[in-house]
Design an enzyme around this catalytic site. Structure first.
Site, PDB file in Angstrom:
ATOM      1  N   HIS A  19      -1.726   6.467   4.394  1.00  0.00           N
ATOM      2  CA  HIS A  19      -0.352   6.734   3.881  1.00  0.00           C
ATOM      3  C   HIS A  19       0.512   5.603   4.150  1.00  0.00           C
ATOM      4  O   HIS A  19       0.934   5.341   5.350  1.00  0.00           O
ATOM      5  CB  HIS A  19       0.103   7.999   4.372  1.00  0.00           C
ATOM      6  CG  HIS A  19       1.495   8.410   4.059  1.00  0.00           C
ATOM      7  ND1 HIS A  19       2.272   9.370   4.589  1.00  0.00           N
ATOM      8  CD2 HIS A  19       2.532   8.039   3.284  1.00  0.00           C
ATOM      9  CE1 HIS A  19       3.371   9.408   4.048  1.00  0.00           C
ATOM     10  NE2 HIS A  19       3.454   8.463   3.274  1.00  0.00           N
ATOM     11  N   GLU A  37      -4.870  16.551  -9.191  1.00  0.00           N
ATOM     12  CA  GLU A  37      -5.096  15.015  -9.175  1.00  0.00           C
ATOM     13  C   GLU A  37      -6.578  14.925  -8.659  1.00  0.00           C
ATOM     14  O   GLU A  37      -7.155  15.618  -7.763  1.00  0.00           O
ATOM     15  CB  GLU A  37      -4.164  14.531  -8.168  1.00  0.00           C
ATOM     16  CG  GLU A  37      -2.731  14.027  -8.577  1.00  0.00           C
ATOM     17  CD  GLU A  37      -1.707  13.585  -7.599  1.00  0.00           C
ATOM     18  OE1 GLU A  37      -0.570  13.218  -7.791  1.00  0.00           O
ATOM     19  OE2 GLU A  37      -2.492  13.495  -6.406  1.00  0.00           O
ATOM     20  N   GLU A  48       4.391  10.535  -3.592  1.00  0.00           N
ATOM     21  CA  GLU A  48       5.803  11.185  -3.709  1.00  0.00           C
ATOM     22  C   GLU A  48       7.010  10.298  -3.565  1.00  0.00           C
ATOM     23  O   GLU A  48       6.759   9.200  -2.803  1.00  0.00           O
ATOM     24  CB  GLU A  48       5.832  12.159  -2.810  1.00  0.00           C
ATOM     25  CG  GLU A  48       4.784  13.467  -3.138  1.00  0.00           C
ATOM     26  CD  GLU A  48       4.731  14.467  -2.052  1.00  0.00           C
ATOM     27  OE1 GLU A  48       5.513  14.760  -1.237  1.00  0.00           O
ATOM     28  OE2 GLU A  48       3.974  15.474  -1.985  1.00  0.00           O
ATOM     29  N   GLU A 108       6.131   6.739  -1.564  1.00  0.00           N
ATOM     30  CA  GLU A 108       5.048   6.857  -0.527  1.00  0.00           C
ATOM     31  C   GLU A 108       3.855   6.619  -1.650  1.00  0.00           C
ATOM     32  O   GLU A 108       3.979   7.177  -2.651  1.00  0.00           O
ATOM     33  CB  GLU A 108       4.977   8.512  -0.254  1.00  0.00           C
ATOM     34  CG  GLU A 108       5.881   9.064   0.590  1.00  0.00           C
ATOM     35  CD  GLU A 108       5.557  10.438   1.101  1.00  0.00           C
ATOM     36  OE1 GLU A 108       6.045  11.097   2.142  1.00  0.00           O
ATOM     37  OE2 GLU A 108       4.685  11.127   0.506  1.00  0.00           O
ATOM     38  N   ARG A 120      15.772  11.011   0.821  1.00  0.00           N
ATOM     39  CA  ARG A 120      16.575  11.128   2.143  1.00  0.00           C
ATOM     40  C   ARG A 120      16.375  10.148   2.874  1.00  0.00           C
ATOM     41  O   ARG A 120      15.429   9.323   2.855  1.00  0.00           O
ATOM     42  CB  ARG A 120      16.119  12.413   2.881  1.00  0.00           C
ATOM     43  CG  ARG A 120      14.621  12.584   3.167  1.00  0.00           C
ATOM     44  CD  ARG A 120      14.307  13.595   3.976  1.00  0.00           C
ATOM     45  NE  ARG A 120      13.004  13.361   4.478  1.00  0.00           N
ATOM     46  CZ  ARG A 120      11.766  13.605   3.968  1.00  0.00           C
ATOM     47  NH1 ARG A 120      11.935  14.322   2.825  1.00  0.00           N
ATOM     48  NH2 ARG A 120      10.532  13.249   4.665  1.00  0.00           N
TER      49      ARG A 120
HETATM   50  C1  MV4 Z   1      -3.332  13.942  -1.683  1.00  0.00           C
HETATM   51  C2  MV4 Z   1      -4.484  13.261  -0.748  1.00  0.00           C
HETATM   52  C3  MV4 Z   1      -5.679  12.968  -1.373  1.00  0.00           C
HETATM   53  N1  MV4 Z   1      -5.487  12.708  -2.855  1.00  0.00           N
HETATM   54  N2  MV4 Z   1      -3.456  13.391  -2.992  1.00  0.00           N
HETATM   55  C4  MV4 Z   1      -0.591  15.868   1.413  1.00  0.00           C
HETATM   56  C5  MV4 Z   1       0.720  16.597   1.376  1.00  0.00           C
HETATM   57  C6  MV4 Z   1       1.292  15.828   0.168  1.00  0.00           C
HETATM   58  N3  MV4 Z   1       2.350  15.141   0.594  1.00  0.00           N
HETATM   59  C7  MV4 Z   1       0.288  14.840  -0.425  1.00  0.00           C
HETATM   60  N4  MV4 Z   1      -0.877  14.917   0.492  1.00  0.00           N
HETATM   61  C8  MV4 Z   1      -1.852  14.442   0.095  1.00  0.00           C
HETATM   62  N5  MV4 Z   1      -2.096  14.257  -1.239  1.00  0.00           N
HETATM   63  C9  MV4 Z   1      -4.535  12.975  -3.478  1.00  0.00           C
HETATM   64  N6  MV4 Z   1      -5.038  13.074  -4.982  1.00  0.00           N
HETATM   65  C10 MV4 Z   1      -4.185  13.734   0.446  1.00  0.00           C
HETATM   66  C11 MV4 Z   1      -3.045  14.188   0.954  1.00  0.00           C
HETATM   67  C12 MV4 Z   1      -2.852  14.205   2.460  1.00  0.00           C
HETATM   68  C13 MV4 Z   1      -2.138  13.404   3.108  1.00  0.00           C
HETATM   69  C14 MV4 Z   1      -1.114  12.645   2.492  1.00  0.00           C
HETATM   70  C15 MV4 Z   1      -0.376  11.793   3.293  1.00  0.00           C
HETATM   71  C16 MV4 Z   1      -0.353  11.822   4.692  1.00  0.00           C
HETATM   72  C17 MV4 Z   1      -1.127  12.762   5.282  1.00  0.00           C
HETATM   73  C18 MV4 Z   1      -1.714  13.706   4.511  1.00  0.00           C
HETATM   74  C19 MV4 Z   1      -2.779  14.506   5.242  1.00  0.00           C
HETATM   75  C20 MV4 Z   1      -3.644  15.195   4.531  1.00  0.00           C
HETATM   76  C21 MV4 Z   1      -3.500  15.148   3.211  1.00  0.00           C
END
Ligand code: MV4
Length: 453
Positions: free
Chosen positions: A208, A200, A288, A275, A292
């Site tokens: 978030h 990605e 995602e 999310e 749950r």
């Molecule tokens: C991302 C992102 C930035 N760009 N995807 C972290 C765990 C997983 N659930 C997805 N995550 C992320 N995906 C793209 N394309 C940044 C994160 C991320 C994050 C996302 C949500 C909440 C906290 C986070 C902390 C670090 C990185």
């Protein structure tokens, strides 16, 4: 409604599910491990049953022991809570095979959303915006390079079986693709038993924001608004609030409607969370779906007045959703602070031990309420085998400034002695200008002075 429910979890969420049973007049059976045999939350159950020794793998994750306990105690349904077996598709299928209603989505929905590549495809097809990236998995660095030419850098390798940040690697340029692919794939293989990766584009300094949904057995679905969860550390959320400080009511309505449409398209049943990452231009991208009940569900309950656990149980019992989207009212501002037994002077590593003094949080202000979701008391010994979260403080008030003021009061009034906790971190966060202004993203906490104990 079914006759008797097995609560297959521990701690505050076991206590929370038990409360929903009392609301519905449902009999409950609580499982416990040897380490939890004297735990405070067991006192309220109709029946308790030991499923194994302290290690989670031998008790709360022990499918055979839990299924046998359900049979022995004549339970008709099982609530998995969060964590442990909550998103285990095989376990959900085994429950149903045994004639035990799994309080959650179907095994098929859990499997589909657990595979992050198929989740992305399903949600894109159902009309949600997804982050530019690969079509399915990428086999090697050469294929990654072709994707990079199309969408540009920075890029993220992610694990197909991932979640929680494991198996993720960021790449700034072509030369990093080879090593990053190898590292991410190895990490995913050992963490999930599946080394498959996808790509990605990186959303820089995103926020978030997630939507709570409920769907019933007859294809009806509603959303209960959003929660903003950007205050986190190493993929552990610490604070969640609703509304998000940056979501306009019209955006909530339009994005919420698209989420509901997507849930109807996939026939999603029971409670779920969709999310999103919101980029700095204000665009939302599907990240995602969690199949749950979530830790932070009380934020939504306080703001909407809907008892999400009661709704989960009714849906599982094949009752049609009584809540119509137009009836969902969003009131005031709710904010949750996770209280973990962790030592801030040692990088927030878990600090299990005995609680020797405890005063619950209190607030005295018009229109401001506190909720303390926890199962601790003075004298309780926190076992070292499980998660370090020991309680959740939820403050609800007419607006955000009043909620923050109420939270300051609540955090000043509460006292936990015997173990280090995240209480001081939250007190400092409530003095942080960026947080107080609602101007923060997923990197805010790490870049602030709040973590400097
Ligand atoms: C991302 C992102 C930035 N760009 N995807 C972290 C765990 C997983 N659930 C997805 N995550 C992320 N995906 C793209 N394309 C940044 C994160 C991320 C994050 C996302 C949500 C909440 C906290 C986070 C902390 C670090 C990185």
């Amino acid at each position: 409604m079914f006759g008797r429910l097995l609560i297959a979890n521990r701690g505050e969420i076991a206590a929370r599910i038990l409360r929903a049973c009392k609301t519905l007049g449902l009999e409950s059976v609580l499982i416990y491990s040897k380490a939890d045999r004297n735990a405070p939350w067991l006192d309220e159950a109709d029946t308790t049953i030991c499923v194994g020794p302290a290690a989670a793998s031998a008790s709360y994750l022990n499918q055979d022991a839990i299924l046998q306990a359900a049979e022995q105690t004549d339970c008709h349904a099982l609530h998995p809570g969060y964590g442990f077996l909550a998103e285990n598709a095989r376990f959900a299928a085994r429950c149903e095979q045994q004639g035990l209603t799994f309080v959650g989505p179907t095994a098929g929905a859990i499997r589909r959303m657990g595979d992050k590549v198929s989740a992305r495809q399903a949600m894109a097809q159902a009309g949600l915006p997804t982050i530019p990236g690969s079509d399915g998995t990428v086999a090697d660095a050469q294929e990654a390079s072709r994707v990079a030419q199309r969408i540009g850098f920075p890029l993220l390798f992610k694990a197909r079986a991932g979640g929680g940040g494991k198996g993720m690697r960021r790449c700034e340029c072509e030369q990093e693709l080879g090593p990053a692919f190898a590292e991410a794939s190895a990490e995913a293989g050992s963490a999930f038993g599946d080394p498959s990766l996808y790509l990605e584009k990186v959303i820089v300094r995103g926020r978030h924001i997630e939507f709570q949904v409920l769907g019933d057995a007859y294809g009806a679905a509603v959303h209960l608004g959003e929660r903003e969860c950007s205050i986190q550390r190493q993929h552990q959320k610490l604070v969640e609030e609703s509304p998000s400080p940056v979501l306009e009511p019209s955006e909530r309505e339009s994005l919420g409607a698209r989420v509901v449409q997507a849930m109807c398209a996939i026939g999603y049943r029971n409670a779920g969370t969709v999310e999103f990452l919101r980029d700095r231009e204000g665009l939302f991208y599907f990240l995602e779906m969690n199949t749950r009940l979530q830790v932070e569900h009380p934020v939504t309950e306080e703001r909407t007045g809907v008892d999400i656990v009661v709704e989960q149980l009714k849906i599982a019992a094949n009752e049609p959703l009584r809540i119509r989207q137009d009836d969902v009212r969003f009131r005031g501002h709710a904010i949750e602070f996770r209280i973990n037994a962790e030592d801030p002077t040692r990088g927030f590593r878990p600090d299990p031990g005995t609680i020797v003094g405890f005063d619950p949080p209190k607030v005295d202000a018009d229109g401001v309420s506190v909720r303390w979701d926890s199962a601790i008391r003075s004298g309780y010994r926190i076992p070292s085998h499980y998660d370090s979260m020991i309680g959740k403080l939820i403050v609800h008030a007419p607006d955000r400034p009043l909620a923050l003021a109420g939270a300051r009061q609540a955090l000043a009034s509460m006292r936990i002695e015997g173990v280090q906790t995240t209480i001081d971190l939250h007190r400092r966060l409530l003095e942080d200008p960026g947080f107080c202004a609602g101007d923060y993203d997923i990197e805010h906490l790490a870049q602030s002075a709040v973590l400097e104990a």
